[in-house]
Write an enzyme that holds these catalytic residues in place. Structure first.
Site, PDB file in Angstrom:
ATOM      1  N   CYS A  21       0.836  -1.202   0.000  1.00 10.84           N
ATOM      2  CA  CYS A  21       0.000   0.000   0.000  1.00 10.84           C
ATOM      3  C   CYS A  21       0.874   1.257   0.000  1.00 10.84           C
ATOM      4  CB  CYS A  21      -0.911  -0.016   1.229  1.00 10.84           C
ATOM      5  SG  CYS A  21      -1.961   1.444   1.401  1.00 10.84           S
ATOM      6  N   CYS A  27       0.128   5.696   7.438  1.00 10.45           N
ATOM      7  CA  CYS A  27      -1.116   5.183   8.009  1.00 10.45           C
ATOM      8  C   CYS A  27      -0.829   4.432   9.307  1.00 10.45           C
ATOM      9  CB  CYS A  27      -1.799   4.257   7.003  1.00 10.45           C
ATOM     10  SG  CYS A  27      -3.368   3.564   7.574  1.00 10.45           S
ATOM     11  N   CYS A  30      -1.423  -1.756   9.567  1.00 11.21           N
ATOM     12  CA  CYS A  30      -0.622  -2.598   8.668  1.00 11.21           C
ATOM     13  C   CYS A  30       0.884  -2.392   8.822  1.00 11.21           C
ATOM     14  CB  CYS A  30      -1.030  -2.362   7.218  1.00 11.21           C
ATOM     15  SG  CYS A  30      -2.741  -2.744   6.860  1.00 11.21           S
ATOM     16  N   GLN A 209     -17.264 -10.622  12.693  1.00 11.12           N
ATOM     17  CA  GLN A 209     -15.888 -11.048  12.495  1.00 11.12           C
ATOM     18  C   GLN A 209     -15.255 -10.227  11.381  1.00 11.12           C
ATOM     19  OE1 GLN A 209     -14.000 -13.110  14.261  1.00 11.12           O
ATOM     20  NE2 GLN A 209     -15.690 -13.544  15.688  1.00 11.12           N
ATOM     21  N   ASP A 304     -16.147 -16.015  23.152  1.00 10.80           N
ATOM     22  CA  ASP A 304     -15.381 -15.147  22.262  1.00 10.80           C
ATOM     23  C   ASP A 304     -15.358 -13.752  22.883  1.00 10.80           C
ATOM     24  OD1 ASP A 304     -14.066 -13.928  20.187  1.00 10.80           O
ATOM     25  OD2 ASP A 304     -15.695 -14.108  18.735  1.00 10.80           O
ATOM     26  N   CYS A 330      -8.925 -12.706  20.455  1.00 14.97           N
ATOM     27  CA  CYS A 330      -8.164 -11.808  19.579  1.00 14.97           C
ATOM     28  C   CYS A 330      -6.963 -11.212  20.303  1.00 14.97           C
ATOM     29  CB  CYS A 330      -9.064 -10.690  19.029  1.00 14.97           C
ATOM     30  SG  CYS A 330      -9.809  -9.663  20.317  1.00 14.97           S
TER      31      CYS A 330
END
Length: 376
Positions: A21, A27, A30, A209, A304, A330
């Site tokens: 990207c 940003c 990522c 999700q 979860d 997570c």
């Protein structure tokens, strides 16, 4: 010699690749895009192993990491700002309150990326100069479900602008206001999510999700590991994403803190004539975990929890007689802490499946199978 710290404090790899990207480095997301694929995968697994090792947790079987491809993220939380220079739609810059005006995002579904320019035009129309808001986009089976979060004065002109935007961007539904009590401004077609025999209309801004592929991996694990369970409790269950596909072979009780999610799940169950087999109940598990007596009515618990984990509920589960637990997480650190409690309470961590659905980020998801060790 220690390696140099690079983007967002992430250790620089011994070799790099061209980021996918053009916004990389500016940003806020990522941060691992420049890692070659083999080093990237190993970095994520090392993070998971480190959390488990600190807690003294070792699964009997550590399964190969499930990978999700680029262009698959179906949820986006975007920042909106109307400046004197124009409208901005994007993410927060690294170490800054400024925004990156997104021109591309290789993580998001292409259909969501296609919404960026129409959304920019809408921001310039409905927000005053220096005005800010958020856009929560969920991609459902019937298209985009958009929640605009912020103090928006919905006069006739703004409502007309939203309607024009929804038509041009082919958005299924647009809502505005707070996350807790949004107003549905228009519905061009009802957003739908199919969970096995149940079709749900999610509330605006519902938790989903992150990717379709990641969701499918988690569901497959739950289905495979829940064989033979007749009474299932789904803790922090949301809309029932992971357990409703098991109907009607098993009875399911979804326990969820969001009243709107509970209402949506129960409405869908009634419509599918499955209300006698499954139900959703509203309860803040963090403050009021299910007791041992309540848990012992079930054969299987699926949980979860949010990133903070399920400390209070894990303590009750550790004292219960439920034979099987399936834990999706997570956050490796909170999972490891809860796993330690469960293991000390007599459970065995039989399988752990890492799931990489937060592509190129420092986050990694997992799903794990616990079985209670039979006493002598």
């Amino acid at each position: 010699m220690a390696r140099r710290r690079g983007v967002a404090g992430v250790e620089e790899p011994p070799r790099t690749r061209e980021p996918a990207c053009r916004h990389f480095g500016v940003c806020g997301g990522c941060v691992l895009q420049h890692y070659p694929d083999d080093l990237y995968a190993q970095w994520k697994l090392d993070r998971l192993h480190a959390a488990l090792d600190r807690a003294g947790v070792e699964p009997a079987a550590f399964m190969p990491m499930a990978r999700t491809p680029p262009g698959g993220r179906r949820r986006a939380d975007l920042s909106l700002r109307h400046t004197r220079e124009g409208a901005i739609v994007g993410y927060t810059q690294r170490r800054s309150h400024e925004l990156v005006d997104l021109g591309e995002c290789p993580v998001l579904l292409p259909a969501i990326v296609a919404m960026l320019e129409p959304l920019r035009r809408l921001v310039a129309t409905i927000l005053p100069v220096n005005g800010e808001a958020e856009a929560v986009i969920n991609w459902t089976d019937s298209g985009a479900d958009l929640l605009l979060v912020g103090r928006l004065e919905l006069d006739l002109a703004r409502r007309e602008a939203i309607a024009q935007f929804a038509e041009s961007a082919d958005v299924a539904r647009v809502s505005c206001g707070s996350r807790g009590k949004p107003e549905i401004v228009l519905t061009r077609r009802a957003p739908k999510l199919r969970f096995g025999a149940v079709e749900i209309e999610p509330p605006p801004g519902a938790f989903l999700q992150a990717s379709f592929a990641g969701e499918a991996t988690l569901r497959a694990a739950v289905k495979a590991w829940s064989s033979g369970a007749g009474r299932i409790v789904d803790l922090y269950g949301g809309l029932g994403t992971l357990t409703l596909p098991l109907l009607p072979a098993a009875g399911v009780t979804i326990v969820e803190g969001s009243q709107s999610a509970v209402d949506a799940a129960n409405a869908a169950l009634r419509k599918a004539t499955l209300a006698g087999i499954a139900q959703a109940v509203a309860r803040d598990i963090r403050r009021e975990p299910l007791s041992v007596e309540e848990l012992d009515a079930f054969d299987l618990a699926v949980l979860d929890p949010p990133m903070a984990g399920a400390a209070s509920q894990a303590r009750e589960l550790a004292l219960s007689r439920i034979p099987t637990l399936i834990y999706a997480s997570c956050d490796p650190r909170s999972f490891a802490a809860d796993a330690r409690v469960l293991i000390d309470g007599g459970y065995r961590l039989e399988r752990l499946l890492p799931v990489d659905q937060f592509l190129w980020s420092t986050h990694i998801e997992l799903i794990a199978l616990f079985r209670r060790i039979a006493s002598g």
